[in-house]
Write a protein that holds these residues in place. Structure first.
Motif, PDB file in Angstrom:
ATOM      1  N   ILE A  63      -2.136  -7.323  -2.561  1.00 23.95           N
ATOM      2  CA  ILE A  63      -2.104  -8.084  -3.803  1.00 23.95           C
ATOM      3  C   ILE A  63      -0.680  -8.422  -4.233  1.00 23.95           C
ATOM      4  O   ILE A  63      -0.390  -9.549  -4.646  1.00 23.95           O
ATOM      5  CB  ILE A  63      -2.825  -7.323  -4.928  1.00 23.95           C
ATOM      6  CG1 ILE A  63      -4.310  -7.121  -4.578  1.00 23.95           C
ATOM      7  CG2 ILE A  63      -2.693  -8.076  -6.251  1.00 23.95           C
ATOM      8  CD1 ILE A  63      -5.094  -8.397  -4.436  1.00 23.95           C
ATOM      9  N   ASP A  64       0.234  -7.445  -4.104  1.00 22.68           N
ATOM     10  CA  ASP A  64       1.600  -7.697  -4.571  1.00 22.68           C
ATOM     11  C   ASP A  64       2.288  -8.774  -3.745  1.00 22.68           C
ATOM     12  O   ASP A  64       3.022  -9.607  -4.267  1.00 22.68           O
ATOM     13  CB  ASP A  64       2.415  -6.410  -4.570  1.00 22.68           C
ATOM     14  CG  ASP A  64       2.466  -5.733  -3.219  1.00 22.68           C
ATOM     15  OD1 ASP A  64       1.545  -5.957  -2.404  1.00 22.68           O
ATOM     16  OD2 ASP A  64       3.428  -4.976  -2.963  1.00 22.68           O
ATOM     17  N   VAL A  65       2.039  -8.780  -2.432  1.00 23.10           N
ATOM     18  CA  VAL A  65       2.625  -9.800  -1.559  1.00 23.10           C
ATOM     19  C   VAL A  65       2.046 -11.172  -1.888  1.00 23.10           C
ATOM     20  O   VAL A  65       2.780 -12.161  -2.061  1.00 23.10           O
ATOM     21  CB  VAL A  65       2.395  -9.455  -0.077  1.00 23.10           C
ATOM     22  CG1 VAL A  65       2.822 -10.618   0.820  1.00 23.10           C
ATOM     23  CG2 VAL A  65       3.153  -8.188   0.294  1.00 23.10           C
ATOM     24  N   ALA A  66       0.721 -11.263  -1.963  1.00 24.27           N
ATOM     25  CA  ALA A  66       0.071 -12.537  -2.258  1.00 24.27           C
ATOM     26  C   ALA A  66       0.514 -13.077  -3.612  1.00 24.27           C
ATOM     27  O   ALA A  66       0.733 -14.287  -3.777  1.00 24.27           O
ATOM     28  CB  ALA A  66      -1.443 -12.381  -2.217  1.00 24.27           C
ATOM     29  N   THR A  67       0.680 -12.174  -4.586  1.00 22.74           N
ATOM     30  CA  THR A  67       1.120 -12.599  -5.919  1.00 22.74           C
ATOM     31  C   THR A  67       2.498 -13.230  -5.867  1.00 22.74           C
ATOM     32  O   THR A  67       2.746 -14.278  -6.491  1.00 22.74           O
ATOM     33  CB  THR A  67       1.128 -11.401  -6.881  1.00 22.74           C
ATOM     34  OG1 THR A  67      -0.201 -10.884  -6.996  1.00 22.74           O
ATOM     35  CG2 THR A  67       1.638 -11.806  -8.258  1.00 22.74           C
ATOM     36  N   LYS A  68       3.414 -12.614  -5.122  1.00 21.76           N
ATOM     37  CA  LYS A  68       4.769 -13.161  -4.989  1.00 21.76           C
ATOM     38  C   LYS A  68       4.740 -14.544  -4.338  1.00 21.76           C
ATOM     39  O   LYS A  68       5.461 -15.458  -4.753  1.00 21.76           O
ATOM     40  CB  LYS A  68       5.654 -12.209  -4.192  1.00 21.76           C
ATOM     41  CG  LYS A  68       6.010 -10.919  -4.915  1.00 21.76           C
ATOM     42  CD  LYS A  68       6.856 -11.194  -6.152  1.00 21.76           C
ATOM     43  CE  LYS A  68       7.284  -9.910  -6.824  1.00 21.76           C
ATOM     44  NZ  LYS A  68       8.039 -10.174  -8.086  1.00 21.76           N
ATOM     45  N   VAL A  69       3.929 -14.682  -3.297  1.00 21.07           N
ATOM     46  CA  VAL A  69       3.845 -15.983  -2.616  1.00 21.07           C
ATOM     47  C   VAL A  69       3.338 -17.060  -3.583  1.00 21.07           C
ATOM     48  O   VAL A  69       3.923 -18.151  -3.671  1.00 21.07           O
ATOM     49  CB  VAL A  69       2.919 -15.895  -1.385  1.00 21.07           C
ATOM     50  CG1 VAL A  69       2.659 -17.288  -0.806  1.00 21.07           C
ATOM     51  CG2 VAL A  69       3.532 -14.995  -0.318  1.00 21.07           C
ATOM     52  N   ILE A  70       2.279 -16.746  -4.321  1.00 19.00           N
ATOM     53  CA  ILE A  70       1.695 -17.739  -5.222  1.00 19.00           C
ATOM     54  C   ILE A  70       2.631 -18.036  -6.389  1.00 19.00           C
ATOM     55  O   ILE A  70       2.677 -19.158  -6.896  1.00 19.00           O
ATOM     56  CB  ILE A  70       0.312 -17.287  -5.718  1.00 19.00           C
ATOM     57  CG1 ILE A  70      -0.623 -17.056  -4.521  1.00 19.00           C
ATOM     58  CG2 ILE A  70      -0.293 -18.328  -6.652  1.00 19.00           C
ATOM     59  CD1 ILE A  70      -0.726 -18.252  -3.575  1.00 19.00           C
ATOM     60  N   GLU A  71       3.412 -17.026  -6.820  1.00 19.38           N
ATOM     61  CA  GLU A  71       4.442 -17.301  -7.829  1.00 19.38           C
ATOM     62  C   GLU A  71       5.425 -18.349  -7.322  1.00 19.38           C
ATOM     63  O   GLU A  71       5.849 -19.234  -8.071  1.00 19.38           O
ATOM     64  CB  GLU A  71       5.189 -16.008  -8.176  1.00 19.38           C
ATOM     65  CG  GLU A  71       4.425 -15.062  -9.086  1.00 19.38           C
ATOM     66  CD  GLU A  71       5.183 -13.766  -9.338  1.00 19.38           C
ATOM     67  OE1 GLU A  71       6.270 -13.580  -8.735  1.00 19.38           O
ATOM     68  OE2 GLU A  71       4.694 -12.937 -10.121  1.00 19.38           O
TER      69      GLU A  71
END
Length: 316
Positions: free
Chosen positions: A76-84
């Motif tokens: 989740i933390d990785v995907a969140t950074k990418v989408i940010e």
């Protein structure tokens, strides 16, 4: 959230005779650098940039964007950074982020790996589509500065890193104030707002986004048959990161020009009497634009020639 598709009201966007323009792209093996270095938001900006920069060269204004994120097990933390990063890229380009897909596929990717794809749709009035048909000999070629490698040539970059035995968390040899990872992950510059300002001012005959294939292969994509380009190798300074890659990798100047943007992220073709005004407009929109060549008559396959390249780009 949860809808099966995104909606966009084209009539509300104010077009009278619109033509839709679409583009899709990815970030390539730059993702390997992001995954190894543990920094993920910049590749989201790259994803948007690679699509919307391809729209604006056809005269289009990006309207909306969708992303595709695929991984073996969702972190989740990785995907969140990418989408940010994707959201930041959309803000920079004036796009609406109206949807996307997150695919979790165990067995398809190794732990920590993911892949990205982006999809952008824009519009232009039919009469303003680029390139124009009036490109002529002696037209000026303006080069707009890049801010680094952007998102091309990273398979070769990774090989050079191995040759140099250089770790991503160590200072960059050509810029000790930043780590090598930060230098390589500098996100692709988004040229949409500055180029749209130039287009709306008039005088832009063609635009070329300098991506894979470099200056040598992208400029011919906008030139009519029988025309070529003479570029002046000494018209701009080769940025330090490219000089370092050429030196450590033993890469010839011509191969550099076929692989990387070499400091020029976007090219504009305009009439000689309009070049200075376009330079001013681009400067007012935070771009550095330099005359780097001219359009010439040329019918050979290799239509782009970089004059004085061996001397101008000599590695010291």
């Amino acid at each position: 959230m949860g809808g099966f598709g995104g909606l966009f009201d084209l009539k509300a966007a104010g077009y009278e005779d619109p033509v839709l323009i679409s583009a899709t792209d990815g970030v390539g093996t730059k993702l390997k650098i992001a995954q190894e270095f543990g920094v993920h938001h910049t590749v989201g900006i790259d994803l948007v940039a690679m699509c919307v920069n391809d729209l604006v060269v056809q005269g289009g204004e990006p309207l909306f964007f969708l992303d595709y994120f695929a991984t073996g097990k969702l972190e989740i933390d990785v995907a969140t950074k990418v989408i940010e990063g994707v959201a930041e890229g959309c803000l920079q380009s004036g796009s609406a982020l109206i949807g996307g897909e997150t695919a979790e596929m165990p067995g398809m990717y190794l732990p920590g790996e993911y892949d990205l794809a982006g999809f952008s749709v824009g519009a232009a009035e039919r009469a303003s589509l680029l390139p124009k048909t009036n490109i002529a000999t002696n037209d000026v070629i303006l080069g707009i500065a890049s801010n680094g490698l952007h998102s091309n040539g990273f398979s070769l970059v990774r090989q050079v890193l191995k040759t140099a035995s250089l770790q991503l968390n160590k200072p960059a040899p050509f810029n000790p104030t930043r780590s090598m990872g930060d230098e390589l992950l500098e996100p692709t510059r988004i040229y949409v707002k500055s180029c749209l300002a130039a287009i709306r001012a008039g005088g832009v005959k063609a635009l070329a986004h300098i991506t894979g294939g470099g200056l040598i292969e992208n400029i011919p994509r906008i030139l009519p048959s029988g025309l070529g380009a003479d570029l002046y190798g000494d018209a701009w300074d080769l940025p330090a990161i490219f000089s370092w890659l050429a030196k450590i990798g033993g890469i010839s100047p011509m191969e550099m020009a076929r692989t990387f943007n070499c400091g020029i992220g976007m090219v504009i073709i305009t009439a000689p009497d309009q070049a200075k005004e376009l330079q001013k407009i681009l400067y007012d929109n935070d771009e550095i634009a330099t005359p780097i060549g001219k359009v010439v008559e040329r019918s050979t396959t290799d239509s782009v020639v970089i004059l004085n390249i061996e001397e101008a780009w000599k590695v010291k």
